[in-house]
Design an enzyme around this catalytic site. Structure first.
Site, mmCIF file in Angstrom:
data_model
loop_
_atom_site.group_PDB
_atom_site.id
_atom_site.type_symbol
_atom_site.label_atom_id
_atom_site.label_comp_id
_atom_site.label_asym_id
_atom_site.label_seq_id
_atom_site.Cartn_x
_atom_site.Cartn_y
_atom_site.Cartn_z
ATOM 1 C CG ASP A 194 -1.880 1.128 1.424
ATOM 2 O OD1 ASP A 194 -2.514 1.311 0.320
ATOM 3 O OD2 ASP A 194 -1.898 1.912 2.311
ATOM 4 C CG ASN A 235 -3.384 -12.419 -6.950
ATOM 5 O OD1 ASN A 235 -4.465 -12.844 -6.377
ATOM 6 N ND2 ASN A 235 -3.382 -11.976 -8.205
ATOM 7 C CE LYS A 240 0.954 -14.914 -8.235
ATOM 8 N NZ LYS A 240 0.077 -15.558 -9.233
ATOM 9 N NE ARG A 247 -11.665 13.501 -6.621
ATOM 10 C CZ ARG A 247 -12.329 13.051 -5.999
ATOM 11 N NH1 ARG A 247 -13.486 12.996 -6.119
ATOM 12 N NH2 ARG A 247 -12.142 12.754 -4.406
ATOM 13 C CE LYS A 248 -13.639 6.138 -10.404
ATOM 14 N NZ LYS A 248 -14.553 5.035 -11.189
#
EC number: 3.1.2.2
Length: 237
Positions: A161, A180, A182, A203-204
């Site tokens: 993050d 994911n 692994k 804004r994305k």
């Protein structure tokens, strides 16, 4: 006389602190040093080598610092607390005054910088603005253990993050994060998180990353994220 009065006051405050359960101030919680000439507060940059860094982490750090010499890459500094001005700006534009407790907020510090050297999150991020990507060098300390001998998945998710967010620039919030896993990451080992901005829609911001071993032969995780640029005109609460 003056010395005895001072000593007495110190004793009273010490007893009062023990009686009220007041925590002892660590070095990190003590006031930042000041320059006598300008009275400017000096904050420690935690994205720099310390004795707990492994040889692998130091070597990678040196390699990327060389890349910074021509200006194509830059090292992002990291502090335990945001500056007073940044905090005030954020409170003004993005926080509901009803939810802000000034005393609590003044004690706030960055989650990933709340451990002593070597025990938690040791990391540094390098950014290439032209290529819209970052590289995070991360070493997870013994306090981040999940299954014995392995890094906790939540700690890895936290660093993913952080790494993805470093690609965005400005004030953003995580809207969606898909990971994911692994392979498990050995505790206290060094991994490299390569992140990039894939698409921008208003804004994305759509981003992706992968987490690999130092030699790049082992893929530990892959992730995608959606981040939203905060708009001062729109409430985030």
């Amino acid at each position: 006389m003056l010395r005895s009065c001072t000593a007495g006051l110190r004793s009273i405050w010490a007893l009062r602190g023990r009686r009220e359960g007041a925590p002892r101030l660590s070095m990190d919680l003590q006031p930042a040093r000041r320059l006598f000439s300008t009275e400017k507060v000096i904050h420690k940059d935690w994205a720099l080598p310390n004795p707990s860094w492994s040889k692998d982490l130091k070597l990678l750090f040196d390699q990327f610092m060389k890349k910074c010499e021509d200006g194509s890459w830059e090292r992002l500094p990291s502090y335990k607390r945001t500056s007073t001005q940044e905090s005030e700006d954020f409170k003004t534009y993005f926080l509901d005054p009803k939810l802000v407790e000034e005393e609590r907020l003044s004690q706030a510090q960055l989650f990933t910088r709340g451990f002593e050297d070597g025990l938690g999150f040791e990391y540094v991020i390098f950014k290439n603005n032209d290529e819209k990507r970052t590289v995070c060098l991360f070493q997870g300390g013994p306090y981040l253990q999940g299954v014995p001998g392995l890094l906790h998945g939540g700690a890895m998710a936290t660093m993913i993050d952080i790494a993805l967010g470093s690609c965005t620039g400005g004030a953003v919030m995580t809207a969606n994060l898909n990971i994911n896993f692994k392979r498990p990451v050995p505790l206290c080992s060094v991994v490299v998180i390569n992140s990039q901005l894939d698409k921008l829609e208003g804004r994305k911001l759509f981003l992706s990353c992968n987490v690999r071993s130092v030699d790049e032969k082992t893929l530990y995780s892959e992730a995608t994220g959606l981040f939203i640029k905060l708009d001062p005109e729109k409430s985030s609460t």
